[in-house]
Design a protein around this motif. Sequence first.
Motif, PDB file in Angstrom:
ATOM      1  N   ASN A 146      -3.441  -0.177   0.984  1.00 11.04           N
ATOM      2  CA  ASN A 146      -4.023   0.890   0.175  1.00 11.04           C
ATOM      3  C   ASN A 146      -3.709   0.550  -1.280  1.00 11.04           C
ATOM      4  OD1 ASN A 146      -3.520   3.632  -1.348  1.00 11.04           O
ATOM      5  ND2 ASN A 146      -4.905   4.113   0.363  1.00 11.04           N
ATOM      6  N   TRP A 147      -4.735   0.527  -2.123  1.00 14.24           N
ATOM      7  CA  TRP A 147      -4.540   0.119  -3.509  1.00 14.24           C
ATOM      8  C   TRP A 147      -3.547   1.009  -4.249  1.00 14.24           C
ATOM      9  CZ3 TRP A 147      -5.760  -4.563  -4.492  1.00 14.24           C
ATOM     10  CH2 TRP A 147      -6.845  -5.173  -3.854  1.00 14.24           C
ATOM     11  N   VAL A 148      -3.552   2.300  -3.984  1.00 14.37           N
ATOM     12  CA  VAL A 148      -2.657   3.223  -4.690  1.00 14.37           C
ATOM     13  C   VAL A 148      -1.234   3.102  -4.148  1.00 14.37           C
ATOM     14  CG1 VAL A 148      -2.163   5.649  -5.181  1.00 14.37           C
ATOM     15  CG2 VAL A 148      -4.523   4.821  -5.258  1.00 14.37           C
ATOM     16  N   ALA A 149      -1.062   3.303  -2.851  1.00 15.91           N
ATOM     17  CA  ALA A 149       0.278   3.271  -2.255  1.00 15.91           C
ATOM     18  C   ALA A 149       0.885   1.879  -2.308  1.00 15.91           C
ATOM     19  CB  ALA A 149       0.218   3.766  -0.812  1.00 15.91           C
ATOM     20  N   GLY A 150       0.065   0.869  -2.092  1.00 20.70           N
ATOM     21  CA  GLY A 150       0.586  -0.493  -2.095  1.00 20.70           C
ATOM     22  C   GLY A 150       1.094  -0.930  -3.452  1.00 20.70           C
ATOM     23  N   LEU A 151       0.347  -0.632  -4.491  1.00 24.74           N
ATOM     24  CA  LEU A 151       0.721  -1.098  -5.834  1.00 24.74           C
ATOM     25  C   LEU A 151       1.659  -0.162  -6.588  1.00 24.74           C
ATOM     26  CD1 LEU A 151      -2.695  -2.610  -6.967  1.00 24.74           C
ATOM     27  CD2 LEU A 151      -0.672  -3.810  -6.097  1.00 24.74           C
ATOM     28  N   SER A 152       1.839   1.050  -6.091  1.00 19.86           N
ATOM     29  CA  SER A 152       2.684   2.013  -6.808  1.00 19.86           C
ATOM     30  C   SER A 152       4.129   1.529  -6.943  1.00 19.86           C
ATOM     31  CB  SER A 152       2.649   3.384  -6.123  1.00 19.86           C
ATOM     32  OG  SER A 152       3.278   3.338  -4.851  1.00 19.86           O
ATOM     33  N   GLY A 153       4.604   0.743  -5.983  1.00 20.90           N
ATOM     34  CA  GLY A 153       5.975   0.228  -6.063  1.00 20.90           C
ATOM     35  C   GLY A 153       6.168  -0.728  -7.226  1.00 20.90           C
ATOM     36  N   LEU A 154       5.207  -1.605  -7.435  1.00 21.63           N
ATOM     37  CA  LEU A 154       5.306  -2.547  -8.554  1.00 21.63           C
ATOM     38  C   LEU A 154       5.236  -1.820  -9.891  1.00 21.63           C
ATOM     39  CD1 LEU A 154       3.146  -5.502  -7.194  1.00 21.63           C
ATOM     40  CD2 LEU A 154       5.620  -5.487  -7.603  1.00 21.63           C
ATOM     41  N   ILE A 155       4.386  -0.800  -9.957  1.00 29.21           N
ATOM     42  CA  ILE A 155       4.276  -0.019 -11.193  1.00 29.21           C
ATOM     43  C   ILE A 155       5.571   0.754 -11.450  1.00 29.21           C
ATOM     44  CG2 ILE A 155       3.043   1.891 -12.312  1.00 29.21           C
ATOM     45  CD1 ILE A 155       0.527   0.847 -10.724  1.00 29.21           C
ATOM     46  N   GLY A 156       6.099   1.396 -10.406  1.00 38.70           N
ATOM     47  CA  GLY A 156       7.360   2.131 -10.548  1.00 38.70           C
ATOM     48  C   GLY A 156       8.499   1.224 -10.976  1.00 38.70           C
ATOM     49  N   PHE A 157       8.579   0.029 -10.364  1.00 36.92           N
ATOM     50  CA  PHE A 157       9.598  -0.935 -10.747  1.00 36.92           C
ATOM     51  C   PHE A 157       9.442  -1.329 -12.217  1.00 36.92           C
ATOM     52  CE2 PHE A 157       9.846  -5.404 -11.857  1.00 36.92           C
ATOM     53  CZ  PHE A 157      11.227  -5.546 -11.934  1.00 36.92           C
TER      54      PHE A 157
END
Length: 195
Positions: A146-157
């Motif tokens: 999922n583009w949102v859930a999958g990439l949210s970790g990298l953005i949060g980091f």
Amino acid sequence: MSVASVGEIFWVLGIIAWYFIRRPYERRAKRVRVVSHRRSPSEIAGLAAALLGLAIIPGFYVASGMPEAADYPARPWAVAVGAMIFFAAMWVFRRTHKELGRNWSVTLEIRDQHELVCGGPYVLVRHPMYTSFLLMGLGQAFLLSNWVAGLSGLIGFAVLFLLRVDEEERMMLEIFGSRYRSYMERTKRIIPYLY
């Protein structure tokens, strides 16, 4: 069972491992006196972004399937790569906690009898805890299709790292002076031999 479900299960198992690795250190840290801290609105914002990106958004997605519109087909190879990366993240996370021992804290704090830790993963990078968060974010991107859930970790980091690492290094320079400066010269920040 679908490939996407397997990825979600691996992500959940990784988050459970994260909790069980951190919990004993959190409990022990409460018993060690804090002599100074650098808590600030930007640090709190960074920690909140990391929590949101690495736990809340993906947890909501795994529990609800939303936002479904951002889904894409899960691939077995991606889940396998994501599981390996997440496992590596947990290994670095645990080694980092073990090396820090009584020096560990969630926020920027100096503890009573604080020591400069240079062993274990600290031989290669100054901030292996951030390395583990980067790996978690990468693993999450492969595990959750999922583009949102999958990439949210990298953005949060990224938000946590950008808001906090400079202040953390300033604090360490103030406390340890030339010893920390020398340590900085022989190590990279979060990626061995690169950055």
